[in-house]
Design a protein around this motif. Structure first.
Motif: not given
Length: 375
Positions: A135-141, A163-165
Protein backbone atom coordinates in the motif's frame (compact mmCIF):
# COMPACT_ATOMS: atom_id res chain seq x y z
CA UNK A 1 -25.21 11.26 -15.41
CA UNK A 2 -25.12 7.80 -13.87
CA UNK A 3 -26.24 5.06 -16.24
CA UNK A 4 -28.89 2.67 -14.98
CA UNK A 5 -28.04 -1.02 -15.12
CA UNK A 6 -30.13 -1.37 -18.28
CA UNK A 7 -28.46 1.61 -19.93
CA UNK A 8 -25.00 0.40 -18.94
CA UNK A 9 -25.63 -3.06 -20.42
CA UNK A 10 -26.49 -1.43 -23.75
CA UNK A 11 -23.68 1.13 -23.73
CA UNK A 12 -20.82 -0.95 -22.28
CA UNK A 13 -21.17 -4.49 -23.67
CA UNK A 14 -17.73 -5.68 -22.53
CA UNK A 15 -17.82 -4.35 -18.99
CA UNK A 16 -21.47 -5.21 -18.41
CA UNK A 17 -21.50 -8.50 -20.32
CA UNK A 18 -21.85 -10.38 -17.03
CA UNK A 19 -24.72 -12.29 -15.40
CA UNK A 20 -27.52 -10.09 -14.09
CA UNK A 21 -26.60 -10.75 -10.44
CA UNK A 22 -22.98 -9.59 -10.90
CA UNK A 23 -21.84 -5.98 -10.49
CA UNK A 24 -18.92 -5.27 -12.87
CA UNK A 25 -16.08 -3.19 -11.43
CA UNK A 26 -13.25 -4.36 -13.61
CA UNK A 27 -12.41 -3.01 -17.10
CA UNK A 28 -11.56 0.71 -17.27
CA UNK A 29 -14.86 2.10 -18.50
CA UNK A 30 -17.12 4.47 -16.58
CA UNK A 31 -20.79 3.91 -15.76
CA UNK A 32 -21.53 7.49 -16.82
CA UNK A 33 -23.31 8.92 -19.84
CA UNK A 34 -21.00 10.39 -22.50
CA UNK A 35 -20.49 14.15 -22.44
CA UNK A 36 -23.44 15.53 -24.47
CA UNK A 37 -21.08 17.82 -26.37
CA UNK A 38 -18.98 14.87 -27.54
CA UNK A 39 -22.00 12.70 -28.24
CA UNK A 40 -23.64 15.49 -30.23
CA UNK A 41 -20.53 15.96 -32.37
CA UNK A 42 -20.43 12.25 -33.20
CA UNK A 43 -24.15 12.19 -33.97
CA UNK A 44 -23.77 15.13 -36.36
CA UNK A 45 -20.84 13.42 -38.04
CA UNK A 46 -22.92 10.29 -38.57
CA UNK A 47 -25.80 12.36 -39.92
CA UNK A 48 -23.32 13.88 -42.39
CA UNK A 49 -22.25 10.38 -43.44
CA UNK A 50 -18.70 10.66 -42.12
CA UNK A 51 -17.92 6.95 -42.17
CA UNK A 52 -15.04 6.87 -44.67
CA UNK A 53 -11.30 6.92 -44.21
CA UNK A 54 -9.82 9.63 -41.96
CA UNK A 55 -7.18 12.09 -43.09
CA UNK A 56 -3.67 10.67 -42.97
CA UNK A 57 -2.76 13.77 -41.02
CA UNK A 58 -5.44 15.84 -39.29
CA UNK A 59 -4.08 19.29 -38.54
CA UNK A 60 -7.23 20.31 -36.67
CA UNK A 61 -6.88 17.37 -34.28
CA UNK A 62 -3.21 18.18 -33.67
CA UNK A 63 -4.02 21.83 -32.97
CA UNK A 64 -6.89 20.89 -30.66
CA UNK A 65 -4.71 18.58 -28.57
CA UNK A 66 -1.87 21.09 -28.35
CA UNK A 67 -4.22 23.82 -27.11
CA UNK A 68 -5.87 21.42 -24.63
CA UNK A 69 -2.51 20.31 -23.20
CA UNK A 70 -1.45 23.94 -22.83
CA UNK A 71 -4.58 24.76 -20.83
CA UNK A 72 -4.43 21.73 -18.58
CA UNK A 73 -0.72 21.07 -18.08
CA UNK A 74 0.98 24.38 -18.77
CA UNK A 75 3.02 22.71 -21.50
CA UNK A 76 2.04 21.93 -25.06
CA UNK A 77 3.76 20.26 -27.99
CA UNK A 78 3.98 21.91 -31.36
CA UNK A 79 0.99 20.74 -33.44
CA UNK A 80 3.30 19.15 -36.00
CA UNK A 81 4.44 16.74 -33.25
CA UNK A 82 0.95 15.23 -32.89
CA UNK A 83 -0.05 12.24 -35.05
CA UNK A 84 -3.19 10.11 -34.84
CA UNK A 85 -2.94 6.41 -33.97
CA UNK A 86 -5.68 3.84 -33.44
CA UNK A 87 -5.27 3.57 -29.65
CA UNK A 88 -2.66 4.00 -26.97
CA UNK A 89 -1.32 0.45 -27.00
CA UNK A 90 -1.00 0.59 -30.79
CA UNK A 91 0.86 3.89 -30.41
CA UNK A 92 3.24 2.37 -27.87
CA UNK A 93 3.86 -0.58 -30.18
CA UNK A 94 4.49 1.74 -33.15
CA UNK A 95 6.99 3.81 -31.17
CA UNK A 96 8.93 0.75 -30.00
CA UNK A 97 8.86 -0.84 -33.44
CA UNK A 98 10.17 2.19 -35.29
CA UNK A 99 12.11 4.31 -32.80
CA UNK A 100 13.60 1.95 -30.19
CA UNK A 101 16.84 0.05 -30.44
CA UNK A 102 16.83 -3.76 -30.55
CA UNK A 103 17.53 -4.13 -26.83
CA UNK A 104 14.91 -5.08 -24.28
CA UNK A 105 11.99 -3.09 -22.89
CA UNK A 106 11.81 -2.27 -19.17
CA UNK A 107 8.24 -2.61 -17.93
CA UNK A 108 7.48 -1.60 -14.31
CA UNK A 109 5.14 -4.04 -12.65
CA UNK A 110 2.35 -4.05 -11.55
CA UNK A 111 1.69 -2.75 -15.05
CA UNK A 112 -1.25 -2.36 -17.40
CA UNK A 113 -2.13 -5.91 -18.37
CA UNK A 114 -2.74 -5.17 -22.06
CA UNK A 115 0.87 -4.02 -22.38
CA UNK A 116 2.49 -7.09 -20.89
CA UNK A 117 4.49 -8.85 -23.60
CA UNK A 118 4.53 -5.82 -25.90
CA UNK A 119 8.28 -6.29 -25.94
CA UNK A 120 7.79 -9.79 -27.31
CA UNK A 121 5.34 -8.56 -29.94
CA UNK A 122 7.95 -6.05 -31.13
CA UNK A 123 10.74 -8.64 -31.17
CA UNK A 124 12.40 -7.58 -27.95
CA UNK A 125 12.95 -9.00 -24.49
CA UNK A 126 10.76 -7.81 -21.63
CA UNK A 127 12.50 -6.84 -18.41
CA UNK A 128 10.07 -6.57 -15.50
CA UNK A 129 11.02 -3.90 -13.00
CA UNK A 130 9.15 -5.16 -9.99
CA UNK A 131 7.70 -2.72 -7.49
CA UNK A 132 6.44 -4.34 -4.26
CA UNK A 133 2.65 -4.76 -4.30
CA UNK A 134 2.11 -2.98 -1.01
CA UNK A 135 0.00 0.00 0.00
CA UNK A 136 3.04 2.27 0.03
CA UNK A 137 3.53 5.11 -2.40
CA UNK A 138 5.06 3.34 -5.39
CA UNK A 139 8.28 4.66 -6.85
CA UNK A 140 10.43 3.46 -9.70
CA UNK A 141 13.71 2.08 -8.35
CA UNK A 142 16.22 4.14 -10.31
CA UNK A 143 19.11 1.89 -9.29
CA UNK A 144 17.24 -1.15 -10.62
CA UNK A 145 16.41 0.74 -13.82
CA UNK A 146 20.09 1.67 -14.16
CA UNK A 147 21.10 -1.99 -13.82
CA UNK A 148 18.61 -3.17 -16.44
CA UNK A 149 19.73 -0.53 -18.93
CA UNK A 150 23.36 -1.36 -18.21
CA UNK A 151 22.60 -4.99 -19.09
CA UNK A 152 21.33 -4.00 -22.51
CA UNK A 153 17.71 -2.89 -22.23
CA UNK A 154 17.11 0.16 -24.42
CA UNK A 155 13.54 1.31 -23.75
CA UNK A 156 11.51 2.22 -20.66
CA UNK A 157 7.76 1.90 -21.04
CA UNK A 158 6.55 4.50 -18.57
CA UNK A 159 2.87 4.66 -17.62
CA UNK A 160 2.07 7.96 -15.98
CA UNK A 161 -0.28 8.60 -14.37
CA UNK A 162 0.10 4.95 -13.58
CA UNK A 163 -2.40 2.15 -14.05
CA UNK A 164 -2.91 0.25 -11.76
CA UNK A 165 -0.83 2.11 -9.14
CA UNK A 166 -2.98 5.25 -9.23
CA UNK A 167 0.31 7.20 -9.01
CA UNK A 168 1.17 10.61 -10.39
CA UNK A 169 4.92 10.97 -10.80
CA UNK A 170 6.47 14.23 -9.63
CA UNK A 171 8.76 16.39 -11.71
CA UNK A 172 11.71 15.38 -9.54
CA UNK A 173 10.96 11.69 -10.09
CA UNK A 174 10.74 12.17 -13.84
CA UNK A 175 13.99 14.11 -13.86
CA UNK A 176 15.59 11.16 -12.09
CA UNK A 177 14.25 8.80 -14.75
CA UNK A 178 15.60 11.11 -17.47
CA UNK A 179 19.06 11.16 -15.96
CA UNK A 180 19.29 7.37 -15.87
CA UNK A 181 17.89 6.98 -19.38
CA UNK A 182 20.21 9.61 -20.87
CA UNK A 183 23.23 8.02 -19.19
CA UNK A 184 22.56 4.83 -21.16
CA UNK A 185 21.36 6.38 -24.41
CA UNK A 186 18.01 4.68 -23.98
CA UNK A 187 14.47 5.69 -24.99
CA UNK A 188 11.25 6.41 -23.08
CA UNK A 189 7.76 5.70 -24.37
CA UNK A 190 5.37 7.48 -21.99
CA UNK A 191 1.77 6.26 -21.90
CA UNK A 192 -0.16 9.29 -20.61
CA UNK A 193 -3.75 8.25 -21.38
CA UNK A 194 -4.85 8.89 -17.77
CA UNK A 195 -3.40 12.42 -17.65
CA UNK A 196 -6.85 14.09 -17.75
CA UNK A 197 -7.87 12.10 -14.67
CA UNK A 198 -5.49 13.49 -12.07
CA UNK A 199 -7.42 14.08 -8.85
CA UNK A 200 -7.20 17.06 -6.48
CA UNK A 201 -3.94 17.07 -4.56
CA UNK A 202 -1.74 15.97 -7.47
CA UNK A 203 -0.56 17.47 -10.76
CA UNK A 204 0.26 15.75 -14.03
CA UNK A 205 3.70 16.50 -15.46
CA UNK A 206 4.21 15.18 -18.97
CA UNK A 207 7.54 13.45 -19.41
CA UNK A 208 8.01 15.56 -22.53
CA UNK A 209 7.79 18.74 -20.45
CA UNK A 210 11.02 17.75 -18.69
CA UNK A 211 14.09 19.48 -20.10
CA UNK A 212 16.33 17.21 -22.14
CA UNK A 213 13.74 14.60 -23.12
CA UNK A 214 12.73 15.49 -26.68
CA UNK A 215 15.55 13.62 -28.37
CA UNK A 216 14.77 10.29 -26.72
CA UNK A 217 11.06 10.22 -25.83
CA UNK A 218 7.53 10.19 -27.17
CA UNK A 219 4.19 10.32 -25.35
CA UNK A 220 0.99 8.52 -26.25
CA UNK A 221 -2.19 10.37 -25.26
CA UNK A 222 -5.94 10.21 -25.82
CA UNK A 223 -9.26 11.69 -24.78
CA UNK A 224 -10.85 8.25 -24.81
CA UNK A 225 -10.28 7.22 -21.20
CA UNK A 226 -11.51 10.48 -19.68
CA UNK A 227 -14.49 10.81 -22.03
CA UNK A 228 -15.47 7.11 -22.22
CA UNK A 229 -15.01 6.84 -25.99
CA UNK A 230 -12.52 3.97 -26.31
CA UNK A 231 -14.68 2.22 -28.91
CA UNK A 232 -14.31 5.15 -31.30
CA UNK A 233 -10.61 4.32 -31.79
CA UNK A 234 -8.41 7.38 -31.88
CA UNK A 235 -5.35 8.23 -29.79
CA UNK A 236 -2.42 10.52 -30.49
CA UNK A 237 1.33 9.99 -30.60
CA UNK A 238 3.31 13.07 -29.54
CA UNK A 239 6.73 13.08 -31.23
CA UNK A 240 8.73 16.25 -30.49
CA UNK A 241 11.84 15.17 -32.40
CA UNK A 242 11.80 16.09 -36.11
CA UNK A 243 14.19 13.23 -36.80
CA UNK A 244 11.83 10.76 -35.13
CA UNK A 245 8.91 12.16 -37.13
CA UNK A 246 10.85 11.54 -40.34
CA UNK A 247 11.47 7.92 -39.32
CA UNK A 248 7.77 7.41 -38.66
CA UNK A 249 6.76 9.10 -41.91
CA UNK A 250 9.05 6.77 -43.86
CA UNK A 251 7.29 3.66 -42.57
CA UNK A 252 4.70 1.87 -44.74
CA UNK A 253 1.07 2.82 -44.11
CA UNK A 254 0.36 -0.60 -42.58
CA UNK A 255 2.50 0.39 -39.58
CA UNK A 256 -0.08 2.96 -38.51
CA UNK A 257 -3.59 3.06 -39.91
CA UNK A 258 -7.21 2.20 -39.04
CA UNK A 259 -8.01 4.96 -36.57
CA UNK A 260 -11.59 6.12 -36.95
CA UNK A 261 -12.84 9.43 -38.37
CA UNK A 262 -15.55 9.34 -35.68
CA UNK A 263 -12.79 8.97 -33.09
CA UNK A 264 -11.16 12.10 -34.49
CA UNK A 265 -14.49 13.96 -34.24
CA UNK A 266 -14.96 12.84 -30.63
CA UNK A 267 -11.39 13.73 -29.65
CA UNK A 268 -11.63 17.21 -31.18
CA UNK A 269 -14.96 17.86 -29.44
CA UNK A 270 -13.50 16.72 -26.12
CA UNK A 271 -10.36 18.82 -26.47
CA UNK A 272 -12.17 21.92 -27.75
CA UNK A 273 -15.37 21.90 -25.70
CA UNK A 274 -15.13 19.22 -22.99
CA UNK A 275 -13.46 21.16 -20.17
CA UNK A 276 -16.67 21.76 -18.13
CA UNK A 277 -17.72 18.11 -18.33
CA UNK A 278 -14.21 16.93 -17.45
CA UNK A 279 -14.13 19.22 -14.41
CA UNK A 280 -17.41 17.74 -13.18
CA UNK A 281 -16.07 14.22 -13.78
CA UNK A 282 -12.93 14.86 -11.73
CA UNK A 283 -15.11 16.28 -8.95
CA UNK A 284 -17.25 13.13 -9.00
CA UNK A 285 -14.22 10.85 -8.97
CA UNK A 286 -12.79 12.77 -6.03
CA UNK A 287 -16.06 12.13 -4.18
CA UNK A 288 -15.90 8.45 -5.10
CA UNK A 289 -12.32 8.25 -3.85
CA UNK A 290 -13.40 9.66 -0.48
CA UNK A 291 -16.41 7.35 -0.33
CA UNK A 292 -14.26 4.32 -1.06
CA UNK A 293 -11.96 5.20 1.83
CA UNK A 294 -14.93 5.50 4.19
CA UNK A 295 -16.46 2.24 3.00
CA UNK A 296 -13.22 0.29 3.33
CA UNK A 297 -12.68 1.64 6.85
CA UNK A 298 -16.17 0.57 7.83
CA UNK A 299 -16.43 -2.82 6.10
CA UNK A 300 -12.91 -4.00 5.21
CA UNK A 301 -10.49 -2.36 7.66
CA UNK A 302 -7.70 -4.86 6.89
CA UNK A 303 -7.65 -4.01 3.19
CA UNK A 304 -4.71 -1.83 2.23
CA UNK A 305 -5.20 0.66 -0.59
CA UNK A 306 -2.49 2.54 -2.37
CA UNK A 307 -3.06 6.30 -2.30
CA UNK A 308 -5.24 7.09 -5.31
CA UNK A 309 -3.82 10.21 -6.96
CA UNK A 310 -5.23 9.71 -10.47
CA UNK A 311 -7.53 7.47 -12.50
CA UNK A 312 -10.67 5.77 -11.19
CA UNK A 313 -8.82 2.50 -10.61
CA UNK A 314 -7.97 1.59 -7.03
CA UNK A 315 -5.34 -1.04 -6.18
CA UNK A 316 -6.44 -3.06 -3.16
CA UNK A 317 -4.48 -5.59 -1.13
CA UNK A 318 -6.92 -8.01 0.50
CA UNK A 319 -4.34 -10.64 1.44
CA UNK A 320 -4.95 -10.05 5.17
CA UNK A 321 -8.25 -11.88 4.73
CA UNK A 322 -6.49 -15.01 3.52
CA UNK A 323 -7.50 -15.12 -0.14
CA UNK A 324 -4.74 -15.89 -2.62
CA UNK A 325 -7.16 -15.15 -5.47
CA UNK A 326 -9.21 -12.29 -4.08
CA UNK A 327 -10.81 -11.59 -7.46
CA UNK A 328 -12.16 -15.14 -7.70
CA UNK A 329 -13.54 -14.90 -4.18
CA UNK A 330 -15.16 -11.56 -5.01
CA UNK A 331 -16.95 -13.09 -7.97
CA UNK A 332 -17.84 -16.45 -6.46
CA UNK A 333 -18.95 -15.27 -3.03
CA UNK A 334 -19.80 -11.60 -3.57
CA UNK A 335 -20.94 -11.49 -7.19
CA UNK A 336 -18.61 -8.58 -7.93
CA UNK A 337 -16.25 -8.70 -10.89
CA UNK A 338 -12.92 -7.00 -10.24
CA UNK A 339 -9.60 -7.36 -12.07
CA UNK A 340 -7.18 -9.90 -10.57
CA UNK A 341 -3.90 -8.39 -9.44
CA UNK A 342 -1.92 -11.24 -10.97
CA UNK A 343 -2.81 -9.99 -14.45
CA UNK A 344 -0.83 -6.81 -13.68
CA UNK A 345 1.90 -8.38 -11.55
CA UNK A 346 2.30 -12.07 -12.41
CA UNK A 347 2.84 -14.27 -9.38
CA UNK A 348 1.28 -11.93 -6.84
CA UNK A 349 -1.61 -12.94 -4.61
CA UNK A 350 -4.34 -11.14 -2.72
CA UNK A 351 -4.47 -7.97 -4.85
CA UNK A 352 -7.22 -6.64 -7.11
CA UNK A 353 -7.90 -3.56 -9.19
CA UNK A 354 -11.28 -1.95 -8.45
CA UNK A 355 -13.07 0.46 -10.79
CA UNK A 356 -14.82 3.20 -8.79
CA UNK A 357 -16.28 5.13 -11.76
CA UNK A 358 -19.86 4.28 -10.99
CA UNK A 359 -22.69 5.63 -8.86
CA UNK A 360 -22.27 6.14 -5.13
CA UNK A 361 -25.00 3.59 -4.45
CA UNK A 362 -23.38 1.01 -6.68
CA UNK A 363 -19.95 1.58 -5.13
CA UNK A 364 -21.47 1.15 -1.68
CA UNK A 365 -23.02 -2.15 -2.69
CA UNK A 366 -19.77 -3.27 -4.28
CA UNK A 367 -17.79 -2.79 -1.06
CA UNK A 368 -20.53 -4.39 1.03
CA UNK A 369 -20.45 -7.41 -1.27
CA UNK A 370 -16.65 -7.55 -1.14
CA UNK A 371 -16.85 -7.58 2.64
CA UNK A 372 -19.23 -10.53 2.47
CA UNK A 373 -16.87 -12.29 0.07
CA UNK A 374 -13.56 -11.63 1.80
CA UNK A 375 -14.28 -11.49 5.52
Amino acid sequence: MDLTDEEARRALPLKWGVPDDVIPAWVAEMDYAVDPVVLGAVQRALADGITGYPLARDEALATSYAAWAGRHFGWAPEPEAVQAVVDVTAGVRLAIDVLSGPGGVVFPTPGYNAQHRLAEVTGRTEHLLEVPTSADRCEIDLDALDRLLAKGAQTLLLTQPHNPWGRVFTRAELEGVRDVVVRHGARVVSDEIHAPLVLPGAEHVSYLSIEGTHDHAVAVVAASKAFNTAGLRCAQLVVPSAADRELLAAEPMSRNDSWSPLGVVAARAAYDHGDPWLASLVERLDQQRALLGELLAAHLPEVRMRPLEATYLAWLDASAYGHDDAAAAALDRGRVMVSPGASYAPGTTGQVRLNIATSADRLTEIVERLAKAWR
